[in-house]
Structure formats: structure tokens, C-alpha cells
Motif scaffolding. Sequence first.
Motif, PDB file in Angstrom:
ATOM      1  N   ASP A  28       0.827  -1.211   0.000  1.00 29.59           N
ATOM      2  CA  ASP A  28       0.000   0.000   0.000  1.00 29.59           C
ATOM      3  C   ASP A  28       0.858   1.257   0.000  1.00 29.59           C
ATOM      4  OD1 ASP A  28      -2.410  -1.394   0.074  1.00 29.59           O
ATOM      5  OD2 ASP A  28      -2.443  -1.473   2.255  1.00 29.59           O
ATOM      6  N   ARG A  64      -5.477  -3.370  -4.721  1.00 32.81           N
ATOM      7  CA  ARG A  64      -4.982  -2.543  -3.618  1.00 32.81           C
ATOM      8  C   ARG A  64      -5.310  -1.067  -3.856  1.00 32.81           C
ATOM      9  NH1 ARG A  64      -1.424  -4.340   0.209  1.00 32.81           N
ATOM     10  NH2 ARG A  64      -1.468  -6.607   0.361  1.00 32.81           N
ATOM     11  N   GLN A  87      -8.903  -0.454  -3.110  1.00 34.97           N
ATOM     12  CA  GLN A  87      -9.151  -0.476  -1.671  1.00 34.97           C
ATOM     13  C   GLN A  87      -8.728   0.828  -1.013  1.00 34.97           C
ATOM     14  OE1 GLN A  87     -10.747  -2.911   0.372  1.00 34.97           O
ATOM     15  NE2 GLN A  87     -11.391  -3.410  -1.711  1.00 34.97           N
TER      16      GLN A  87
END
Length: 333
Positions: free
Chosen positions: A13, A45, A48
Motif C-alpha cells: 500500500d 490494492r 481499496q
Amino acid sequence: MEEINNCRLDKVDRKILYSIEADAHTPISELARKTRTSRTVAEYRLKQLEKRGIIRGYYCLLDPSKFGLTVWKLWVSLRPTSPDERKQFFSYIEKHPRIWWYAECAGIYDAVICVLAKTPHEFNSFFNLLQDKYGKIITNSSILINVSFEFHRRGFLLNKPSQLIESSFQEKPLVKNISKDSINILRLLSMNSRISYVELAHKTKKNVKTIKKTIDELKKSGVIVFFRPSIDATKIGYENYKVLLYLHNPRGGIIPSVVHWCRDQKNITAVIFCVGPWQLELEIEIDTYRNLCSMLTKLKNNFPDIVKSYETLLITNEGNFQLDLIDKIIRLK
């Protein structure tokens, strides 16, 4: 008071956030390569991070000076007032076409407002109108001109010194008009700078080759500074501060030496050069106030004959964080 969401990020991330900072248009394949994951994982990712509100959007940062605009910085203190009066004040600020960006603060000022104007007379007209409407709650104000900006990467994401994304802009005005077709492209990029060339072509009824050429020209001329993600650092446990830096006799190599020091600090995300009561404004994202004080102590110790004093302000609420300039220009016209 809204609590900071100390949301943990893993290394993937953090690498994604660090990678898109310099160019929000970075393709998924490049993000996958930099994070050493598959395209599927990189795309998931990223989605998200968007879903969790850590990435608020992707925008196109434009240089106001290319449109003949100067950014005036208005800092105001407000008297204690009812929630409704305060809400009305900030609602007026948020909707006004001259306001490029604003924030509510905790410190010696209650708000900072970036005002777009072509001439001192335009700014003065805005300021007089603001005082006519809300002078009863404004107790103090300071006015500066933003000379130039520079943006840094969030080095704290990877525990490394920040890197300069873009050096000072807002310095050289454009000598030619920007076409209507370019304005249409910029408007779409301002809403989502990750929009594909194919989608841009579909929405503007232009071919992909023309779209690419136009964007390249806008970058080369400095109209487009860079494609930026808007990251909400409070979602990952960092507070956002403004530091107003007063310098002794800021001339010659004094300001550059301080700025170079700032570029090496992992928590300083922007440096703004000003004409007014103070000479520099630092934007800092940091996990604790104690660590902020430690950094500023180091700054004073490194430049004891340069740094006169400073003020720190906590940004409690940020408005117009996308820095949409095209909408403001269209409305002003």
C-alpha cells in the motif's frame, strides 16, 4: 472532534501511494512492477485505498499564472460565534469562484483562504465584499501573495527523505490563449486524472493521437504541473500542519538553503514562497505534535541566524482539496 483513523498500511500500500504521488496517471502495470506484485493485486490494492478514503481522487494540478491569475493568501481569525454563523461563513468561502483552496485551522488563525485574482483591485474587491458580509466575525487578518510553490513526495511512507515532485511553479505567465478544446480536456482531467486516453477521446470527440499531443503541449508549456492524487493523511494516522516561517533578512542564498533542508525531511510535503509578514509556509504531515516540535527545533538549530520564529497551525478541515482551477476560471468568466 473527528478522531484520526490510524489505519495501518503494509509495504505494498505504501509503495502504491508513494508511486502515484509523482504521477497520478501511472498505469497499473507500472504500479505492479514497482510493488513487485501482479496487475490484479496492484489494481485491487489501489481500489481499496480509494474505497477507504485514503485516496480521495485524482486531479490535474494547473498553474494559475498561465491563466493570468495570482494567488493571494488570506489568513483570518474569527471571534467565537454560533455554529450557524461559522457554517455560513465557510459555505460562502467554499462556493465562491475566486476561492481556489481553503482550510479551517487551530492556532493563531482560524482559516486560510487562497484567493484567485488577476489584479490587486480584483482581490481588494473580494476582500471588501467579504468584510461587508462577515466583518462582524472577522477579528484579525493577514494578507500575502503566493510567489511560487513546490511539492514533495511523502517520504514518511517509505521512511526516506522526501523527493521533489515539482520545483517552483506560478512564475512565468503564458503568452498565448488556451484553446477551447484544451479547456475541455483539462476539465475532464481535473475531475479524474486517471481517465484513459480512449475515454478522453470518446468524451471530447477527438482522436487519441490529438488528445496525447494536446496533453503533451500543456505539460511542456507548464499549464499542467502534474497529475496529483489527493491523499487524506489523517486516514493513516498523520496530522496536517501549516508552519509559517519568519526569516531574518531573507535574501541571496538564505531561502534556498532552508528550502534544500526542507527537501530532505520526510514529513514536509510542500514549501510555499510568500511575500508578506512571513517568507515561507511549510506543509507538514506528521504522526505526533512532539515529533513536529522536534523537527522545527532541528530547523532552528541548523539555521540559528536565519530562522527568526515560526507559528504552527493544525489543519482541522480542508476544502476544495482537489485544487480544481478550470471550474473556477469558467465561473469567473
